[in-house]
Design a protein around this motif. Sequence first.
Motif, PDB file in Angstrom:
ATOM      1  N   ALA A  68      68.357 -68.143  52.599  1.00 19.50           N
ATOM      2  CA  ALA A  68      67.814 -69.421  53.085  1.00 19.50           C
ATOM      3  C   ALA A  68      68.720 -70.576  52.657  1.00 19.50           C
ATOM      4  O   ALA A  68      68.967 -71.507  53.450  1.00 19.50           O
ATOM      5  CB  ALA A  68      66.404 -69.633  52.544  1.00 19.50           C
ATOM      6  N   GLU A  69      69.223 -70.516  51.443  1.00 20.75           N
ATOM      7  CA  GLU A  69      70.130 -71.561  50.971  1.00 20.75           C
ATOM      8  C   GLU A  69      71.428 -71.551  51.782  1.00 20.75           C
ATOM      9  O   GLU A  69      71.956 -72.608  52.137  1.00 20.75           O
ATOM     10  CB  GLU A  69      70.434 -71.349  49.492  1.00 20.75           C
TER      11      GLU A  69
ATOM     12  N   ASN B 295      73.698 -75.304  64.099  1.00 16.00           N
ATOM     13  CA  ASN B 295      72.917 -75.898  65.185  1.00 16.00           C
ATOM     14  C   ASN B 295      72.022 -74.810  65.769  1.00 16.00           C
ATOM     15  O   ASN B 295      72.443 -74.016  66.601  1.00 16.00           O
ATOM     16  CB  ASN B 295      73.854 -76.469  66.262  1.00 16.00           C
ATOM     17  N   THR B 296      70.793 -74.768  65.323  1.00 11.20           N
ATOM     18  CA  THR B 296      69.871 -73.717  65.766  1.00 11.20           C
ATOM     19  C   THR B 296      69.452 -73.879  67.216  1.00 11.20           C
ATOM     20  O   THR B 296      68.960 -72.933  67.817  1.00 11.20           O
ATOM     21  CB  THR B 296      68.612 -73.682  64.879  1.00 11.20           C
TER      22      THR B 296
ATOM     23  N   VAL C 130      68.869 -63.531  61.891  1.00  9.58           N
ATOM     24  CA  VAL C 130      69.130 -64.259  60.650  1.00  9.58           C
ATOM     25  C   VAL C 130      67.913 -64.158  59.727  1.00  9.58           C
ATOM     26  O   VAL C 130      68.041 -63.927  58.525  1.00  9.58           O
ATOM     27  CB  VAL C 130      69.500 -65.737  60.931  1.00  9.58           C
ATOM     28  N   VAL C 131      66.733 -64.285  60.286  1.00 13.46           N
ATOM     29  CA  VAL C 131      65.500 -64.225  59.487  1.00 13.46           C
ATOM     30  C   VAL C 131      65.332 -62.859  58.842  1.00 13.46           C
ATOM     31  O   VAL C 131      65.013 -62.756  57.651  1.00 13.46           O
ATOM     32  CB  VAL C 131      64.269 -64.593  60.351  1.00 13.46           C
TER      33      VAL C 131
ATOM     34  N   SER D 226      69.642 -59.171  59.256  1.00 19.97           N
ATOM     35  CA  SER D 226      70.651 -58.329  59.911  1.00 19.97           C
ATOM     36  C   SER D 226      71.842 -59.146  60.403  1.00 19.97           C
ATOM     37  O   SER D 226      72.827 -58.581  60.860  1.00 19.97           O
ATOM     38  CB  SER D 226      70.023 -57.532  61.061  1.00 19.97           C
ATOM     39  N   ALA D 227      71.747 -60.469  60.299  1.00 17.20           N
ATOM     40  CA  ALA D 227      72.871 -61.344  60.663  1.00 17.20           C
ATOM     41  C   ALA D 227      72.973 -62.449  59.625  1.00 17.20           C
ATOM     42  O   ALA D 227      71.988 -62.816  58.997  1.00 17.20           O
ATOM     43  CB  ALA D 227      72.667 -61.934  62.062  1.00 17.20           C
ATOM     44  N   THR D 228      74.166 -62.938  59.465  1.00 19.06           N
ATOM     45  CA  THR D 228      74.381 -64.038  58.525  1.00 19.06           C
ATOM     46  C   THR D 228      74.933 -65.228  59.290  1.00 19.06           C
ATOM     47  O   THR D 228      75.371 -65.114  60.427  1.00 19.06           O
ATOM     48  CB  THR D 228      75.364 -63.643  57.416  1.00 19.06           C
ATOM     49  N   VAL D 229      74.927 -66.346  58.636  1.00 15.70           N
ATOM     50  CA  VAL D 229      75.509 -67.557  59.222  1.00 15.70           C
ATOM     51  C   VAL D 229      76.770 -67.910  58.453  1.00 15.70           C
ATOM     52  O   VAL D 229      76.892 -67.621  57.273  1.00 15.70           O
ATOM     53  CB  VAL D 229      74.514 -68.739  59.207  1.00 15.70           C
TER      54      VAL D 229
END
Length: 93
Positions: free
Chosen positions: A64-65, A73-74, A85-86, A89-92
Motif C-alpha cells: 500500500a505504501e 494514475n489509477t 495490484v490489490v 499479483s502485480a506491482t506498481v
Amino acid sequence: MKLHALAALALLSAPLAACGGKGDDALASNVEAAGENQADALEATADNLEDRAEAIEDNAEDRAEAVDDSDINTETMTPEQKAAVVNGSATVQ
C-alpha cells in the motif's frame, strides 16, 4: 470411644479405597497427558497462524505504501489491473 475409632478408621481408609489398583490412575494420567499434548500442538499451530497473518498484514502495508508513493494514475488502469495490484499479483513502479 469404639465408635469414634471405627469412624476414624473408615475416614482414613476412604482415600485408599479410591486407589483400587486397577490402573485407572495411570490411564487417567495418560488421558490428561494426551489432552495436554493436543492443546500444545493446537497452541503452536495458532502461534504459527498468527505469525503468518502478521506477515501478510506487513506485506499489504508495504504494498500500500508503494502504491501511494508511486502516485500512479489509477484512472488509466482497468479494473483487472487494479484488482491485480490489490491481490498482490502485480506491482506498481
